[in-house]
Design a protein around this motif. Structure first.
Motif, mmCIF file in Angstrom:
data_model
loop_
_atom_site.group_PDB
_atom_site.id
_atom_site.type_symbol
_atom_site.label_atom_id
_atom_site.label_comp_id
_atom_site.label_asym_id
_atom_site.label_seq_id
_atom_site.Cartn_x
_atom_site.Cartn_y
_atom_site.Cartn_z
ATOM 1 N N VAL A 278 0.896 -1.189 0.057
ATOM 2 C CA VAL A 278 0.095 -0.035 0.166
ATOM 3 C C VAL A 278 0.792 1.201 0.038
ATOM 4 O O VAL A 278 0.609 2.410 -0.827
ATOM 5 N N LEU B 111 0.781 4.048 -2.858
ATOM 6 C CA LEU B 111 0.706 5.520 -2.492
ATOM 7 C C LEU B 111 1.690 6.405 -3.259
ATOM 8 O O LEU B 111 1.842 7.455 -3.518
ATOM 9 N N TRP C 21 -7.083 8.503 -3.792
ATOM 10 C CA TRP C 21 -7.628 7.383 -4.593
ATOM 11 C C TRP C 21 -8.610 6.859 -3.284
ATOM 12 O O TRP C 21 -8.176 7.033 -2.181
ATOM 13 N N ILE D 89 -7.901 1.496 -3.987
ATOM 14 C CA ILE D 89 -6.487 1.284 -3.721
ATOM 15 C C ILE D 89 -6.263 -0.220 -3.278
ATOM 16 O O ILE D 89 -5.569 -0.895 -3.684
ATOM 17 N N CYS E 273 -7.313 -3.017 3.476
ATOM 18 C CA CYS E 273 -6.995 -1.967 3.057
ATOM 19 C C CYS E 273 -6.840 -0.579 4.092
ATOM 20 O O CYS E 273 -5.885 0.078 4.409
#
Length: 94
Positions: free
Chosen positions: A28, A32, A44, A49, A60
């Protein structure tokens, strides 16, 4: 060897490997970093994501909270017309 590679890439600092991130945190955070603009920000949605990182939205969300508590990102709520539309994710330098 791949032919016709577009040459697009993004950079992560070498120090990322010293941070002891979980695999999901690494994915993650990397996403990003790739998605951020010149100000280090991205907006987002969590479902997008999650889909891009091949995980469910609840995982997430947990990962995003963990990254925020670790100081890797800052999460700010985005409001448009008085309604929260998404979050603004700011990637902090390692």
């Amino acid at each position: 060897m791949r032919k016709n590679c577009s040459g697009q890439f993004f950079l992560l600092p070498n120090r990322i490997f010293d941070e002891r991130l979980s695999p999901n945190e690494f994915i993650v955070y990397s996403f990003l970093v790739r998605a951020k603009d010149s100000a280090g920000q991205s907006f987002w949605s969590v479902p997008m994501i999650a889909k891009s990182c091949s995980m469910c939205a609840s995982t997430c969300r947990k990962v995003l909270r963990s990254l925020e508590s670790g100081g890797y990102i800052t999460i700010s709520k985005r409001f448009i017309g008085g309604e929260q539309k998404s979050n603004l994710y700011t990637v902090n330098k390692i």
